[in-house]
Scaffold this motif. Structure first.
Motif, PDB file in Angstrom:
ATOM      1  N   THR A 121       0.823  -1.208   0.000  1.00  0.00           N
ATOM      2  CA  THR A 121       0.000   0.000   0.000  1.00  0.00           C
ATOM      3  C   THR A 121       0.856   1.256   0.000  1.00  0.00           C
ATOM      4  OG1 THR A 121      -0.157  -0.135   2.412  1.00  0.00           O
ATOM      5  CG2 THR A 121      -1.938  -1.128   1.148  1.00  0.00           C
ATOM      6  N   THR A 156     -19.701  -3.912  -2.947  1.00  0.00           N
ATOM      7  CA  THR A 156     -18.764  -2.896  -3.438  1.00  0.00           C
ATOM      8  C   THR A 156     -17.687  -2.550  -2.427  1.00  0.00           C
ATOM      9  OG1 THR A 156     -20.085  -1.009  -2.646  1.00  0.00           O
ATOM     10  CG2 THR A 156     -20.560  -1.857  -4.874  1.00  0.00           C
ATOM     11  N   ARG A 196     -14.427  -7.378  -1.405  1.00  0.00           N
ATOM     12  CA  ARG A 196     -13.705  -7.775  -2.616  1.00  0.00           C
ATOM     13  C   ARG A 196     -12.316  -8.326  -2.306  1.00  0.00           C
ATOM     14  NH1 ARG A 196     -16.102  -6.345  -7.479  1.00  0.00           N
ATOM     15  NH2 ARG A 196     -18.098  -5.306  -7.167  1.00  0.00           N
ATOM     16  N   LYS A 197     -11.713  -7.871  -1.214  1.00  0.00           N
ATOM     17  CA  LYS A 197     -10.420  -8.436  -0.826  1.00  0.00           C
ATOM     18  C   LYS A 197     -10.566  -9.895  -0.403  1.00  0.00           C
ATOM     19  CE  LYS A 197      -8.179  -4.104   0.526  1.00  0.00           C
ATOM     20  NZ  LYS A 197      -7.696  -3.267   1.670  1.00  0.00           N
ATOM     21  N   GLU A 214     -11.556  -6.924  -9.206  1.00  0.00           N
ATOM     22  CA  GLU A 214     -10.786  -5.996  -8.368  1.00  0.00           C
ATOM     23  C   GLU A 214     -11.136  -4.544  -8.675  1.00  0.00           C
ATOM     24  OE1 GLU A 214      -9.433  -8.547 -10.074  1.00  0.00           O
ATOM     25  OE2 GLU A 214      -7.619  -9.331  -9.089  1.00  0.00           O
ATOM     26  N   ASN A 215     -11.454  -4.251  -9.932  1.00  0.00           N
ATOM     27  CA  ASN A 215     -11.778  -2.883 -10.329  1.00  0.00           C
ATOM     28  C   ASN A 215     -13.180  -2.464  -9.909  1.00  0.00           C
ATOM     29  OD1 ASN A 215      -9.276  -2.676 -11.482  1.00  0.00           O
ATOM     30  ND2 ASN A 215      -9.969  -3.064 -13.558  1.00  0.00           N
ATOM     31  N   GLY A 216     -13.982  -3.411  -9.415  1.00  0.00           N
ATOM     32  CA  GLY A 216     -15.288  -3.059  -8.868  1.00  0.00           C
ATOM     33  C   GLY A 216     -16.443  -3.112  -9.835  1.00  0.00           C
ATOM     34  N   ASP A 260      -7.385   2.422 -11.861  1.00  0.00           N
ATOM     35  CA  ASP A 260      -6.557   3.330 -11.074  1.00  0.00           C
ATOM     36  C   ASP A 260      -5.212   3.551 -11.763  1.00  0.00           C
ATOM     37  OD1 ASP A 260      -8.527   3.492  -9.139  1.00  0.00           O
ATOM     38  OD2 ASP A 260      -7.684   1.861  -7.943  1.00  0.00           O
ATOM     39  N   ASP A 294     -14.434  -2.585  -0.237  1.00  0.00           N
ATOM     40  CA  ASP A 294     -13.104  -3.151  -0.466  1.00  0.00           C
ATOM     41  C   ASP A 294     -12.899  -4.416   0.357  1.00  0.00           C
ATOM     42  OD1 ASP A 294     -12.454  -1.160  -2.247  1.00  0.00           O
ATOM     43  OD2 ASP A 294     -11.381   0.059  -0.785  1.00  0.00           O
ATOM     44  N   SER A 295     -13.423  -4.414   1.578  1.00  0.00           N
ATOM     45  CA  SER A 295     -13.236  -5.576   2.449  1.00  0.00           C
ATOM     46  C   SER A 295     -13.867  -6.824   1.834  1.00  0.00           C
ATOM     47  CB  SER A 295     -13.850  -5.303   3.829  1.00  0.00           C
ATOM     48  OG  SER A 295     -15.207  -4.919   3.713  1.00  0.00           O
ATOM     49  N   GLU A 308     -16.552  -5.137   7.298  1.00  0.00           N
ATOM     50  CA  GLU A 308     -15.229  -5.720   7.492  1.00  0.00           C
ATOM     51  C   GLU A 308     -15.085  -6.307   8.898  1.00  0.00           C
ATOM     52  OE1 GLU A 308     -10.536  -4.524   6.769  1.00  0.00           O
ATOM     53  OE2 GLU A 308     -12.110  -3.033   6.533  1.00  0.00           O
ATOM     54  N   GLU A 336     -17.355   0.580 -13.250  1.00  0.00           N
ATOM     55  CA  GLU A 336     -16.867   0.366 -11.893  1.00  0.00           C
ATOM     56  C   GLU A 336     -17.672   1.131 -10.856  1.00  0.00           C
ATOM     57  OE1 GLU A 336     -14.928   1.022 -14.469  1.00  0.00           O
ATOM     58  OE2 GLU A 336     -13.708  -0.806 -14.653  1.00  0.00           O
TER      59      GLU A 336
END
Length: 370
Positions: A27, A292, A297-298, A251-253, A39, A294-295, A170, A214
């Motif tokens: 990160t 949507t 999708r991770k 990953e891109n949503g 991104d 991040d948690s 999360e 996205e």
């Protein structure tokens, strides 16, 4: 104005770059990693050996068709990235960036598109003309960037409201009230159980991966006959939630709530999973926003299977994902909030498309296509 073939003006120097595996992304770090995702920067690394220093350069996403201008030494992300250098040592790379962004590269789905890029031609005026064009387009791109950041605030507002009402997804606890997603929605519903699908001439919406963005936008204006899509495509209906299962789309949503479908039926890319909310148990807006984060999708990324560059989220992950399920009344209250925010967001997008984007297209048309 001089017309140049892509193959004359550019050379592929991808082999001179060094790839960093996705699992090694940081990160924060000394050097940036560029991939084919939306991104600009995909991640960071502290590696030094093998960094690409021949900047500026153009990066092309072979699968995504995304064009990036990079003026900082960088490492490469996963497969699917092409690094391009110009044969003209005095080239204005900002001009080349805008020219390539304006080029028509057909979208053939999750395939490689570099072969199409190599077939284009580019108007290549003198250096003074290039500089003038870049000065104009840089200013307009900055305005669009600022406007896009404003639109991102709407998405942040929705997620903040989600956390306020339901807690951070999360943070998992050991509460026995946790339920699997398959308890509140159907995952990849069977089209054979849809009584409407008996007429081969029925018109339905066709939604390839490129028709979903996205940020939840979905284009359903491509209409086909049921006979054309009944085999080899993913079935869904109005208010189903689409979730892109393949890297890098996941990953891109990429994802959306299926709405405005022809005859309330859609067929699309096989790289979508479909979540259908069960009546009286879940709301599509709550379900979509959950996917949507991040948690979410991770965790999905950790559970992906398949070979590098072609990994997919398995259906079992979605079916067995556990979460606190709020009462439907609260989900509906949240949905009303999202719809109000989306209305404001839509008004801003209309402004962005009709004013700033039209100005940029005008400049590209006058300057690059003439």
């Amino acid at each position: 104005m001089l017309i140049q073939k892509f193959t004359t003006l550019f050379k592929d120097v991808t082999r001179q770059g060094t790839k960093i595996p996705k699992e090694e992304y940081l990160t924060h770090g000394k050097n940036i990693i560029i991939d084919q995702g939306q991104d600009i920067i995909a991640g960071y690394t502290n590696c030094e050996d093998g960094i690409f220093k021949k900047i500026p350069a153009i990066v092309f996403g072979d699968h995504t068709r995304i064009i990036k201008y990079v003026d900082t030494p960088f490492f490469l992300g996963a497969d699917g990235v092409k690094v391009l250098k110009c044969t003209d040592k005095n080239a204005n790379y900002r001009y080349l960036y805008y020219a390539l962004k304006n080029a028509h590269i057909p979208n053939t789905g999750y395939n490689r598109h570099f072969k199409w890029l190599k077939e284009i031609t580019i108007n290549y005026p003198d250096k003074n003309r290039q500089n003038d064009i870049v000065n104009i387009l840089d200013k307009l791109e900055y305005i669009i960037k600022m406007k896009s950041q404003e639109l991102d605030k709407f998405d942040e507002l929705i997620k903040a409201r989600f956390v306020e009402m339901f807690g951070d997804p999360e943070i998992k606890n050991k509460d026995k009230s946790l339920k699997k997603l398959c308890d509140i929605c159907l995952v990849n519903p069977d089209k054979r159980k849809d009584p409407r699908l008996t007429n081969n001439d029925l018109e339905v919406s066709f939604v390839p991966m490129s028709a979903v963005s996205e940020n939840g936008d979905i284009d359903t204006t491509n209409i086909k006959l049921y006979s054309e899509v009944r085999k080899g495509f993913t079935y869904f209906s109005s208010n189903d939630v689409l979730f892109a299962k393949i890297t890098p789309c996941m990953e891109n949503g990429k994802g959306a709530i299926a709405q405005n479908l022809k005859n309330d039926i859609g067929f699309g890319s096989t790289e979508f999973h479909v979540l259908r909310p069960l009546e009286n148990l879940s709301n599509p807006y709550w379900l979509y926003v959950l996917t949507t984060f991040d948690s979410f999708r991770k965790v999905a990324e950790i559970n992906m299977t398949g070979s590098a560059g072609q990994k997919r989220v398995p259906v079992k992950f979605l079916e067995n994902y556990k979460v606190n399920i709020p009462p439907l009344s609260l989900q509906n209250e949240f949905a009303n909030f999202v719809q109000q925010v989306d209305k404001s967001k839509f008004e801003n997008i209309v402004y962005l498309n009709k004013t700033l984007s039209s100005k940029i297209l005008s400049q590209l048309g006058d300057a690059i296509r003439d």
